[in-house]
Design a protein around this motif. Structure first.
Motif, short mmCIF file in Angstrom:
data_model
loop_
_atom_site.label_atom_id
_atom_site.label_comp_id
_atom_site.label_asym_id
_atom_site.label_seq_id
_atom_site.Cartn_x
_atom_site.Cartn_y
_atom_site.Cartn_z
N ALA A 27 -12.92 33.53 -85.04
CA ALA A 27 -12.40 33.84 -83.71
C ALA A 27 -13.49 33.90 -82.65
N ASP A 28 -14.73 34.06 -83.08
CA ASP A 28 -15.86 34.20 -82.16
C ASP A 28 -15.70 35.43 -81.26
N ILE A 29 -15.09 36.46 -81.82
CA ILE A 29 -14.92 37.75 -81.15
C ILE A 29 -15.27 38.82 -82.18
N PRO A 30 -16.03 39.84 -81.80
CA PRO A 30 -16.37 40.89 -82.76
C PRO A 30 -15.12 41.49 -83.40
N ALA A 31 -15.21 41.77 -84.69
CA ALA A 31 -14.10 42.37 -85.44
C ALA A 31 -14.64 43.53 -86.27
N TYR A 32 -13.82 44.56 -86.41
CA TYR A 32 -14.23 45.68 -87.24
C TYR A 32 -13.01 46.37 -87.84
N VAL A 33 -13.26 47.15 -88.86
CA VAL A 33 -12.22 47.91 -89.55
C VAL A 33 -12.09 49.26 -88.85
N VAL A 34 -10.87 49.61 -88.48
CA VAL A 34 -10.62 50.89 -87.81
C VAL A 34 -10.86 52.05 -88.77
N ASP A 35 -11.03 53.24 -88.20
CA ASP A 35 -11.13 54.44 -89.03
C ASP A 35 -9.81 54.64 -89.76
N ASP A 36 -9.88 54.94 -91.02
CA ASP A 36 -8.70 55.22 -91.84
C ASP A 36 -7.64 54.12 -91.72
N PRO A 37 -7.98 52.88 -92.09
CA PRO A 37 -7.06 51.76 -91.90
C PRO A 37 -5.75 51.88 -92.66
N LEU A 38 -5.72 52.66 -93.73
CA LEU A 38 -4.49 52.79 -94.50
C LEU A 38 -3.44 53.64 -93.79
N ARG A 39 -3.87 54.54 -92.92
CA ARG A 39 -2.91 55.44 -92.28
C ARG A 39 -2.79 55.25 -90.77
N CYS A 40 -3.62 54.42 -90.16
CA CYS A 40 -3.65 54.35 -88.69
C CYS A 40 -2.34 53.81 -88.12
N VAL A 41 -1.70 52.87 -88.78
CA VAL A 41 -0.44 52.32 -88.26
C VAL A 41 0.65 53.40 -88.28
N ILE A 42 0.71 54.14 -89.35
CA ILE A 42 1.70 55.22 -89.46
C ILE A 42 1.44 56.29 -88.40
N ARG A 43 0.16 56.66 -88.23
CA ARG A 43 -0.16 57.67 -87.22
C ARG A 43 0.20 57.18 -85.83
N GLY A 44 -0.06 55.91 -85.53
CA GLY A 44 0.28 55.35 -84.23
C GLY A 44 1.78 55.32 -84.00
N ALA A 45 2.53 54.91 -85.03
CA ALA A 45 4.00 54.88 -84.91
C ALA A 45 4.54 56.29 -84.71
N ALA A 46 4.00 57.25 -85.42
CA ALA A 46 4.46 58.63 -85.27
C ALA A 46 4.16 59.14 -83.86
N GLU A 47 3.01 58.79 -83.33
CA GLU A 47 2.65 59.21 -81.97
C GLU A 47 3.61 58.61 -80.94
N ILE A 48 3.97 57.34 -81.12
CA ILE A 48 4.91 56.70 -80.20
C ILE A 48 6.28 57.38 -80.28
N LEU A 49 6.73 57.66 -81.48
CA LEU A 49 8.02 58.32 -81.64
C LEU A 49 8.03 59.72 -81.04
N GLU A 50 6.94 60.45 -81.27
CA GLU A 50 6.86 61.80 -80.73
C GLU A 50 6.81 61.83 -79.21
N SER A 51 6.14 60.85 -78.63
CA SER A 51 6.00 60.84 -77.16
C SER A 51 7.20 60.23 -76.47
N GLY A 52 8.05 59.54 -77.23
CA GLY A 52 9.25 58.93 -76.65
C GLY A 52 8.99 57.62 -75.94
N HIS A 53 7.77 57.04 -76.09
CA HIS A 53 7.45 55.79 -75.43
C HIS A 53 7.98 54.58 -76.16
N GLY A 54 8.49 54.74 -77.35
CA GLY A 54 8.98 53.60 -78.13
C GLY A 54 10.44 53.27 -77.84
N ALA A 55 11.13 54.13 -77.14
CA ALA A 55 12.57 53.92 -76.92
C ALA A 55 12.86 53.01 -75.75
#
Length: 118
Positions: free
Chosen positions: A90-118
């Motif tokens: 891609a010729d763009i820097p890439a890196y592994v996020v902190d706690d890659p196994l749980r970050c998607v779940i944490r992000g989805a939970a944050e969206i649901l809690e804040s009501g921004h996903g509706a």
């Protein structure tokens, strides 16, 4: 996962599994090169998909992507060498996020809690 994409070219690792033909447990020594060869096509497909997505990005988001880097999440992100392969294609820097196994779940939970996903 330990051998990754063969960056330790001379490495070998003991693995234990079940011989599918004889249906008995056995020990085998596997080389990093063998694992890298087995993963070559799937990793190339992932890198090509990232490159394809970047080619379709709207111009107003291009700067955000380039400056924000490519972030890898999920179990596959833990594969040693994957970030550098994607970065090379891609010729763009890439890196592994902190706690890659749980970050998607944490992000989805944050969206649901804040009501921004509706």
């Amino acid at each position: 996962m330990t051998l990754g994409l063969g960056e330790g070219a001379g490495e070998w690792m003991e693995v234990v599994g079940v011989d599918a033909a004889r249906r008995v447990p056995r020990v085998e020594y596997v080389s990093a090169r063998l694992v890298a060869d087995a993963l070559d096509h799937p990793v190339a497909s992932i890198a090509e998909a990232a490159q394809e997505m970047l080619s379709d990005i709207p111009p107003n988001l291009a700067e955000d992507v380039v400056r924000g880097k490519i972030r890898l999440a999920g179990g596959g992100a833990l594969l040693p060498g994957l970030a550098s392969k994607i970065e090379a294609v891609a010729d763009i820097p890439a890196y592994v996020v902190d706690d890659p196994l749980r970050c998607v779940i944490r992000g989805a939970a944050e969206i649901l809690e804040s009501g921004h996903g509706a």
